[in-house]
Scaffold this motif. Structure first.
Motif, PDB file in Angstrom:
ATOM      1  N   ARG A 198       0.846  -1.195   0.000  1.00  0.00           N
ATOM      2  CA  ARG A 198       0.000   0.000   0.000  1.00  0.00           C
ATOM      3  C   ARG A 198       0.883   1.246   0.000  1.00  0.00           C
ATOM      4  O   ARG A 198       1.744   1.368   0.878  1.00  0.00           O
ATOM      5  CB  ARG A 198      -0.928   0.021   1.223  1.00  0.00           C
ATOM      6  N   ALA A 200      -0.518   4.623  -0.984  1.00  0.00           N
ATOM      7  CA  ALA A 200      -1.273   5.886  -0.922  1.00  0.00           C
ATOM      8  C   ALA A 200      -0.836   6.672   0.307  1.00  0.00           C
ATOM      9  O   ALA A 200      -0.598   6.088   1.368  1.00  0.00           O
ATOM     10  CB  ALA A 200      -2.766   5.605  -0.873  1.00  0.00           C
ATOM     11  N   SER A 203      -5.156  12.262   1.185  1.00  0.00           N
ATOM     12  CA  SER A 203      -6.539  12.304   0.714  1.00  0.00           C
ATOM     13  C   SER A 203      -6.908  13.735   0.328  1.00  0.00           C
ATOM     14  O   SER A 203      -6.160  14.676   0.619  1.00  0.00           O
ATOM     15  CB  SER A 203      -7.491  11.788   1.798  1.00  0.00           C
ATOM     16  N   CYS A 230      -2.503   8.583   5.611  1.00  0.00           N
ATOM     17  CA  CYS A 230      -3.005   8.564   4.231  1.00  0.00           C
ATOM     18  C   CYS A 230      -4.449   9.050   4.150  1.00  0.00           C
ATOM     19  O   CYS A 230      -4.924   9.439   3.085  1.00  0.00           O
ATOM     20  CB  CYS A 230      -2.883   7.162   3.631  1.00  0.00           C
ATOM     21  N   GLN A 325      -5.593   8.338  -1.447  1.00  0.00           N
ATOM     22  CA  GLN A 325      -6.326   7.381  -0.632  1.00  0.00           C
ATOM     23  C   GLN A 325      -7.835   7.587  -0.722  1.00  0.00           C
ATOM     24  O   GLN A 325      -8.558   6.721  -1.152  1.00  0.00           O
ATOM     25  CB  GLN A 325      -5.879   7.469   0.832  1.00  0.00           C
ATOM     26  N   PRO A 361      -7.470   0.618   2.776  1.00  0.00           N
ATOM     27  CA  PRO A 361      -6.254   1.324   2.360  1.00  0.00           C
ATOM     28  C   PRO A 361      -5.930   1.015   0.901  1.00  0.00           C
ATOM     29  O   PRO A 361      -5.954  -0.147   0.488  1.00  0.00           O
ATOM     30  CB  PRO A 361      -5.177   0.754   3.297  1.00  0.00           C
ATOM     31  N   ASP A 362      -5.647   2.030   0.128  1.00  0.00           N
ATOM     32  CA  ASP A 362      -5.368   1.880  -1.302  1.00  0.00           C
ATOM     33  C   ASP A 362      -6.523   1.209  -2.045  1.00  0.00           C
ATOM     34  O   ASP A 362      -6.329   0.613  -3.112  1.00  0.00           O
ATOM     35  CB  ASP A 362      -4.084   1.075  -1.537  1.00  0.00           C
TER      36      ASP A 362
END
Length: 373
Positions: A198, A200, A203, A230, A325, A361-362
């Motif tokens: 992951r 990312a 946001s 993230c 994200q 996540p991601d």
């Protein structure tokens, strides 16, 4: 993996959910007995995280690790026709290595819970940046139940020659190849392996309306954890210009800093950017520890927030790709239909720093990834 040394081999998901909820609840509600008090004191006194961020992470853990939440998470990712007992039996010989990032308090806890819920042996490389909180919970789990197979350490060398075939990592792309080489060189992972990576790291928020609640939610989404997660907002797309809302943002940030006991600490990179923006005439506002600015977006410091005109959400994805994200929105009277935008991960602004246990996540459900093998 056997859940007990008695006559039964496994617990069904309802019983397992009861066990996990009780252990986590007791760890939180009996901090002196469970070792949590000591973990919190060391975490704060040694300067790893701010007290309010630790309190926030623990509070969200209490709300998200509930029996019904765990059961729903499993049901989202398993065939209702397939026995959960069969899944546990299949997984008991598997090991998964979790490499925890340590940029936030308790970060990686979701990975740990997903591994435990799936019946796989958890092998956790705990970050030296968060060396007390997760280990405290893991030790408490070990003392309270034989239902889980757990091994963890701050030192990756303790997993030497394990030849683990599955591993999970969240962090920078820049360190990935070096990390993989180290793991293979020390036979921590097998040369043939399966991994979940992951990467990312920020946001964005889409703001097409404004009131005091939205302002408070936005400040929380930016300031919580120092903007290092993230799920933290780094870019705001708004119908409103920055100077129209600057006074409210400054007032709300001052209130947030006071309520959370945050130190006023403006990073050198933020000071340099402020001087540069002033020199070339970029519109900006210092909001607490963060610098809000208009102009070109170059995500380079959690203390710099980019305020942009509203654009089509599809363009958000093309602009940031896999580094993005979440896209947060305000679900009151939003004039953009978010339901039909492909390849974007939407959530409400108020949930930015308080996600449910099954957040992705991601865009990847970690439990689904584990159970898909």
């Amino acid at each position: 993996m056997q859940f007990s040394t008695g006559g039964r081999l496994i617990h069904p998901i309802h019983e397992l959910a009861d066990i996990l909820q009780k252990i986590v609840s007791d760890w939180l509600s009996k901090p002196n007995e469970s070792g949590l008090d000591e973990a919190i004191d060391k975490t704060i006194s040694e300067g790893f995280f701010e007290k309010s961020d630790v309190d926030h992470a623990l509070n969200n853990l209490s709300l998200s690790v509930q029996r019904n939440e765990i059961i729903e998470w499993v049901f989202r990712n398993t065939d209702v026709q397939k026995s959960y007992s069969e899944i546990i039996i299949k997984n008991r010989t598997r090991k998964i290595l979790c490499l925890h990032a340590g940029n936030l308090p308790l970060v990686g806890l979701q990975d740990m819970l997903a591994v435990l819920v799936s019946g796989v042996q958890y092998c956790g490389k705990v970050s030296r940046k968060d060396p007390y909180l997760i280990p405290s919970l893991l030790r408490y789990i070990q003392t309270q139940s034989s239902a889980f197979n757990i091994k963890f350490s701050l030192d990756i060398r303790d997993f030497r020659d394990e030849l683990i075939e599955e591993w999970m990592f969240a962090g920078s792309e820049d360190s990935l190849e070096s990390l993989k080489s180290t793991l293979e060189k020390n036979s921590v992972i097998s040369t043939i392996h399966r991994s979940l990576i992951r990467i990312a790291h920020f946001s964005v928020a889409v703001i097409d309306q404004w009131d005091s609640k939205i302002c408070a939610d936005l400040i929380e989404s930016i300031f919580r954890y120092g903007g290092k997660g993230c799920r933290s907002v780094a870019v705001v797309y708004s119908y409103f210009k920055l100077n129209e809302l600057s006074k409210e943002l400054i007032v709300e940030s001052s209130k947030w800093i006071q309520q959370n006991g945050y130190p006023i600490r403006i990073a050198p990179a933020v000071q340099l950017r402020s001087a540069y923006n002033e020199a070339i005439g970029i519109n900006q506002v210092q909001v607490g520890n963060a610098l809000f600015q208009e102009g070109l977006v170059t995500i380079d410091d959690p203390g710099i927030i980019y305020w942009q005109p509203l654009i089509n959400p599809n363009d958000v994805n093309s602009q940031f790709g896999h580094h993005l994200q979440q896209v947060y929105y305000v679900p009151v009277r939003n004039e953009i239909d978010f339901k039909f935008v492909d390849n974007l991960k939407f959530d409400t602004l108020q949930n930015a720093q308080s996600p449910p246990i099954w957040w992705q996540p991601d865009g990847i459900d970690v439990l689904k990834w584990i159970l898909s093998k």
